[in-house]
Design a protein around this motif. Structure first.
Motif, PDB file in Angstrom:
ATOM      1  N   THR A   1       1.026  -1.180   0.020  1.00  0.00           N
ATOM      2  CA  THR A   1      -0.085  -0.288  -0.094  1.00  0.00           C
ATOM      3  C   THR A   1       0.607   1.170   0.061  1.00  0.00           C
ATOM      4  O   THR A   1       0.663   2.139  -0.820  1.00  0.00           O
ATOM      5  CB  THR A   1      -0.939  -0.053   1.353  1.00  0.00           C
ATOM      6  OG1 THR A   1      -1.781  -1.211   1.141  1.00  0.00           O
ATOM      7  CG2 THR A   1      -2.015   1.159   1.293  1.00  0.00           C
TER       8      THR A   1
ATOM      9  N   ILE B   1       2.109   1.781  -3.622  1.00  0.00           N
ATOM     10  CA  ILE B   1       1.253   2.196  -4.518  1.00  0.00           C
ATOM     11  C   ILE B   1       0.941   3.630  -4.266  1.00  0.00           C
ATOM     12  O   ILE B   1       0.577   4.403  -5.054  1.00  0.00           O
ATOM     13  CB  ILE B   1      -0.006   1.333  -4.267  1.00  0.00           C
ATOM     14  CG1 ILE B   1       0.408  -0.051  -5.073  1.00  0.00           C
ATOM     15  CG2 ILE B   1      -1.361   1.881  -4.779  1.00  0.00           C
ATOM     16  CD1 ILE B   1       0.535  -0.043  -6.415  1.00  0.00           C
TER      17      ILE B   1
ATOM     18  N   THR C   1       1.143   6.789  -7.111  1.00  0.00           N
ATOM     19  CA  THR C   1      -0.061   7.401  -7.287  1.00  0.00           C
ATOM     20  C   THR C   1       0.069   8.889  -7.124  1.00  0.00           C
ATOM     21  O   THR C   1      -0.415   9.658  -7.887  1.00  0.00           O
ATOM     22  CB  THR C   1      -1.370   6.831  -6.550  1.00  0.00           C
ATOM     23  OG1 THR C   1      -1.337   5.458  -6.834  1.00  0.00           O
ATOM     24  CG2 THR C   1      -2.633   7.293  -6.811  1.00  0.00           C
TER      25      THR C   1
ATOM     26  N   THR D   1      -8.096   6.522  -6.310  1.00  0.00           N
ATOM     27  CA  THR D   1      -7.237   5.749  -7.447  1.00  0.00           C
ATOM     28  C   THR D   1      -6.213   4.589  -6.475  1.00  0.00           C
ATOM     29  O   THR D   1      -6.222   3.563  -6.890  1.00  0.00           O
ATOM     30  CB  THR D   1      -6.239   6.570  -7.864  1.00  0.00           C
ATOM     31  OG1 THR D   1      -6.917   7.598  -8.513  1.00  0.00           O
ATOM     32  CG2 THR D   1      -5.256   5.954  -8.814  1.00  0.00           C
TER      33      THR D   1
ATOM     34  N   SER E   1      -8.869   1.505  -5.402  1.00  0.00           N
ATOM     35  CA  SER E   1      -9.278   0.689  -6.509  1.00  0.00           C
ATOM     36  C   SER E   1      -8.078  -0.358  -6.729  1.00  0.00           C
ATOM     37  O   SER E   1      -8.331  -1.496  -7.216  1.00  0.00           O
ATOM     38  CB  SER E   1      -9.367   1.533  -7.795  1.00  0.00           C
ATOM     39  OG  SER E   1      -8.413   2.341  -8.237  1.00  0.00           O
ATOM     40  N   GLN E   2      -6.753   0.030  -6.267  1.00  0.00           N
ATOM     41  CA  GLN E   2      -5.770  -0.782  -6.722  1.00  0.00           C
ATOM     42  C   GLN E   2      -5.384  -1.796  -5.438  1.00  0.00           C
ATOM     43  O   GLN E   2      -4.886  -2.829  -5.673  1.00  0.00           O
ATOM     44  CB  GLN E   2      -4.504   0.047  -6.549  1.00  0.00           C
ATOM     45  CG  GLN E   2      -4.471   0.827  -8.071  1.00  0.00           C
ATOM     46  CD  GLN E   2      -3.049   1.530  -8.512  1.00  0.00           C
ATOM     47  OE1 GLN E   2      -2.074   0.832  -8.561  1.00  0.00           O
ATOM     48  NE2 GLN E   2      -2.972   2.649  -8.535  1.00  0.00           N
ATOM     49  N   THR E   3      -5.725  -1.271  -4.094  1.00  0.00           N
ATOM     50  CA  THR E   3      -5.389  -2.093  -2.954  1.00  0.00           C
ATOM     51  C   THR E   3      -6.986  -2.939  -2.599  1.00  0.00           C
ATOM     52  O   THR E   3      -6.784  -3.804  -1.835  1.00  0.00           O
ATOM     53  CB  THR E   3      -5.263  -1.274  -1.829  1.00  0.00           C
ATOM     54  OG1 THR E   3      -6.252  -0.394  -1.541  1.00  0.00           O
ATOM     55  CG2 THR E   3      -4.092  -0.468  -2.010  1.00  0.00           C
TER      56      THR E   3
END
Length: 286
Positions: free
Chosen positions: A110, A113, A117, A144, A147-149
């Motif tokens: 996290t 990311i 981001t 954003t 949505s990835q985690t």
């Protein structure tokens, strides 16, 4: 008989030691992800649970909100201004099984990311948007990153940009721009005030002109205001209606005073030449 008793006592002691080692306490804010002989079991709820060493393995997952500080990132905004931006991310685990099975270390993942981001989102905005519309950028970052985690069972709740550092030259330029903007607003406000004051004075003049007595009262009020301070100034207001006729006859009075003075003035060059010619003529005749 004695040997058998000792064997039973030894077995009992070993059993007690194994039970003590196997007993695990899971806190209320934790969940346990257990594996038995390498296979996933059901998540363990809070309380006392037995995890047999060598057979079972348990990973504790904290369900509380975790505060993650993103270190300062060197970014270039959309209008080519270099800046250093740092932020803070608040996230929590909503699915303990996926946080263990889908990613090796959800906290580190996290964090990485969030850093990438942050650089990407800030690079798409100009400096004015970054400074004035920070809330919109925070929402974009949170959406954003979340949505990835989400496949990891991690929910990002809040992303806040803490500080934006820009070069000193840019700060001085922004200060000059703000000062010029303040001066422009001050001049506009002053001009509007003058316009409104002129309109009010025009209306007041029209109102006073309809009633001469109100103009006299205004004169008296002005005298009262002047006399409020201890000064030696004496003001006598004279209406224009009184001195108006005298001003109209002033050119005639000036002409009357200038005519006698012109008649007694010395003769000019032309008159002197004519007088001399006549004198010469009389002499020759004689």
């Amino acid at each position: 008989m004695t040997a058998l008793l000792w064997i039973l006592v030894a077995i009992g002691l070993v059993g007690l030691v194994v039970m003590a080692i196997s007993t695990k306490v899971i806190q209320e804010y934790q969940r346990g992800v257990a594996f038995r002989l390498g296979r996933l079991r059901e998540p363990l709820e809070p309380g006392v649970r037995l995890i047999f060493p060598g057979i079972d393995k348990m990973v504790r997952v904290d369900l509380r909100v975790v505060t993650l500080t993103i270190p300062p990132q060197e970014v270039i905004t959309k209008d080519n201004v270099p800046a250093r931006v740092n932020a803070v991310v608040l996230f929590k685990v909503v699915d303990p099984v996926r946080s263990v099975m889908a990613v090796e270390n959800h906290a580190v993942a996290t964090s990485q990311i969030a850093q990438t981001t942050l650089r990407s989102v800030v690079g798409r905005a100009d400096l004015d948007t970054l400074l004035a519309h920070r809330a919109d950028i925070n929402e974009d970052l949170a959406r954003t990153i979340d949505s990835q985690t989400e496949p990891w069972g991690v929910q990002v709740q809040v992303v806040e940009i803490k500080d934006v550092e820009i070069p000193q030259a840019m700060q001085r330029a922004m200060a000059r721009e703000a000062e010029a903007e303040r001066e422009r607003r001050a001049k506009i406000i002053n001009a509007r005030g003058e316009l409104q004051a002129s309109e009010e004075l025009s209306q007041a003049a029209e109102t006073l002109s309809r009633n001469p007595a109100s103009l006299q009262l205004r004169y008296l009020q002005t005298l009262l205001e002047l006399g409020a301070d201890h000064n030696s100034t004496v003001v006598f207001p004279i209406p224009i209606d009184i001195i108006g006729p005298f001003l109209g006859k002033l050119p005639q009075i000036i002409d009357k005073f200038t005519e006698p003075a012109a008649s007694h003035a010395a003769p000019g060059p032309t008159e002197a030449a004519a007088s001399a010619a006549s004198s010469n003529g009389r002499t020759q005749h004689e």
